[in-house]
Design an enzyme around this catalytic site. Structure first.
Site, mmCIF file in Angstrom:
data_model
loop_
_atom_site.group_PDB
_atom_site.id
_atom_site.type_symbol
_atom_site.label_atom_id
_atom_site.label_comp_id
_atom_site.label_asym_id
_atom_site.label_seq_id
_atom_site.Cartn_x
_atom_site.Cartn_y
_atom_site.Cartn_z
ATOM 1 N N GLU A 33 0.835 -1.207 0.000
ATOM 2 C CA GLU A 33 0.000 0.000 0.000
ATOM 3 C C GLU A 33 0.871 1.258 0.000
ATOM 4 O OE1 GLU A 33 -1.536 1.897 3.347
ATOM 5 O OE2 GLU A 33 -1.123 0.244 4.725
ATOM 6 N N LYS A 166 -3.270 -1.318 15.566
ATOM 7 C CA LYS A 166 -2.718 -0.527 16.662
ATOM 8 C C LYS A 166 -3.698 -0.466 17.820
ATOM 9 C CE LYS A 166 0.564 2.516 14.569
ATOM 10 N NZ LYS A 166 0.337 2.409 13.126
HETATM 11 N N1 PSU Z 1 -2.702 1.640 10.638
HETATM 12 C C1 PSU Z 1 -1.391 1.700 10.824
HETATM 13 N N2 PSU Z 1 -0.611 2.327 9.907
HETATM 14 C C2 PSU Z 1 -1.155 2.906 8.780
HETATM 15 C C3 PSU Z 1 -2.554 2.821 8.599
HETATM 16 C C4 PSU Z 1 -3.287 2.175 9.537
HETATM 17 O O1 PSU Z 1 -0.900 1.186 11.822
HETATM 18 O O2 PSU Z 1 -0.416 3.491 7.971
HETATM 19 C C5 PSU Z 1 -3.170 3.387 7.347
HETATM 20 C C6 PSU Z 1 -3.449 2.269 6.339
HETATM 21 O O3 PSU Z 1 -3.301 2.784 5.034
HETATM 22 C C7 PSU Z 1 -4.897 1.932 6.595
HETATM 23 C C8 PSU Z 1 -5.449 3.308 6.886
HETATM 24 O O4 PSU Z 1 -5.551 1.322 5.509
HETATM 25 O O5 PSU Z 1 -4.434 3.941 7.658
HETATM 26 C C9 PSU Z 1 -6.749 3.273 7.630
HETATM 27 O O6 PSU Z 1 -7.254 4.563 7.694
HETATM 28 P P1 PSU Z 1 -8.731 4.806 8.256
HETATM 29 O O7 PSU Z 1 -8.646 4.419 9.694
HETATM 30 O O8 PSU Z 1 -8.976 6.274 8.044
HETATM 31 O O9 PSU Z 1 -9.618 3.894 7.448
#
Ligand code: PSU
Ligand code: MN
Length: 310
Positions: A33, A166
């Protein structure tokens, strides 16, 4: 919540020549990604990380395919110059719902797990490596903040190697949603669901597997049985790179308080928390983050290789 999408038109997605060749000859490819590069890691470490993550895939015999949208074209496999653009700091974060908008308007954007899964699947790439998944946020009962990553995994047949989620999230609720959506969760060499910076989130995994061959066998059977859902292979960060527990707990409490103080919502929540960890740990969280992504890229490559083995 399930994001059961019509198949993305393959002709809309541009695979790099190397990725196209590799797929055509039935060899192993691992999707990566780009939101992690554009919004998850600070510059200039993100650009070095982009190369190191791709190298970790190659070291285990697969071809890396970093995914992003550039000039309105979804790309699977980026050149060095394209990786420069992704790491430049200007790219917006694209989740699955944003793909059509970015394509329709001819824009650039970095793809989340949800958007990367959609494009990787459209290109015919099954294995996907990242750091952490998005999930159910703490307080979601009031905010409704549940990452689209979960719905995308429910409806997209990709096998995601990550280090769990996380602890900024509600881990128990995230695991419940994955169960409801019939997304299998496998611990790699562990009985505990990893908590990204920490090896154990405090929650168990339903299944443990111990080799790339086992992972490949599970994925083959999962798809052969007709599931359209993805699957999660969760690998804990190497022990030596785990973030100190007290530092972790302090950063988490501070980060969550900052969100409320600053009124951060929506797609800015995850990047704001990541930024606080990096800024507040004097590089320790960055080291942990890099170590786990590299390990996941290497494991995804091994599983991809096992999958294409005759
Ligand atoms: N969690 C992490 N590192 C990240 C992300 C999530 O520990 O870089 C990033 C990933 O790209 C994930 C996105 O798909 O954040 C999720 O964002 P949201 O919670 O806004 O859907
Ligand atoms: Mn969200």
């Amino acid at each position: 919540m399930p994001h059961v999408s019509a198949p993305v038109s393959r002709s809309l997605v541009r695979t790099s020549p190397e990725v196209a060749d590799t797929l055509a000859s039935g060899r192993a490819v691992v999707a990566l990604e780009s939101t992690i590069l554009a919004h998850g890691l600070p510059a200039p470490a993100n650009r070095t990380a982009a190369d190191d993550i791709e190298a970790a895939v190659r070291a285990h015999g697969a071809v890396p395919a970093t995914v992003a949208v550039l000039d309105g074209v979804p790309r699977v496999g980026l050149s060095a110059a394209e990786l420069d653009r992704v790491c430049s700091g200007d790219l917006v974060k694209l989740s699955a719902r944003d793909l059509g908008v970015a394509v329709g308007l001819g824009r650039d954007g970095a793809t989340t797990v949800a958007a990367t899964a959609t494009l990787a699947h459209a290109a015919g790439v099954a294995l996907f490596a990242t750091g952490g998944l998005g999930g159910v946020h703490r307080g979601a009962r009031d905010t409704w903040d549940v990452s689209a990553d979960l719905g995308a995994l429910a409806g997209t047949g990709v096998f995601v190697v990550c280090s769990g989620v996380k602890s900024i999230l509600d881990v128990a609720a995230t695991l419940e949603v994955l169960e409801t959506e019939s997304v299998p969760v496998l611990g790699y060499g562990t009985d505990a669901f990893p908590g990204f910076y920490r090896r154990d989130s405090g929650h168990a995994v339903p299944w443990r597997i111990d080799s790339p061959a086992e992972a490949a066998a599970v994925w083959r059977a999962h798809t052969a049985l007709g599931s359209a859902a993805g699957a999660v292979l969760a690998q804990p960060v190497p022990e030596a790179d785990e973030l100190d527990a007290a530092l972790h707990d302090r950063l988490l409490a501070e980060g969550l308080a900052l969100l409320t103080e600053r009124g951060v919502t929506g797609k800015d929540v995850t990047p704001a928390l990541l930024e606080h960890f990096h800024a507040g740990s004097e590089g320790a969280s960055l080291r942990t983050n890099l170590a786990l992504v590299l390990a996941n890229a290497g494991l995804a490559a091994q599983v991809a290789v096992a999958l294409v083995a005759p």
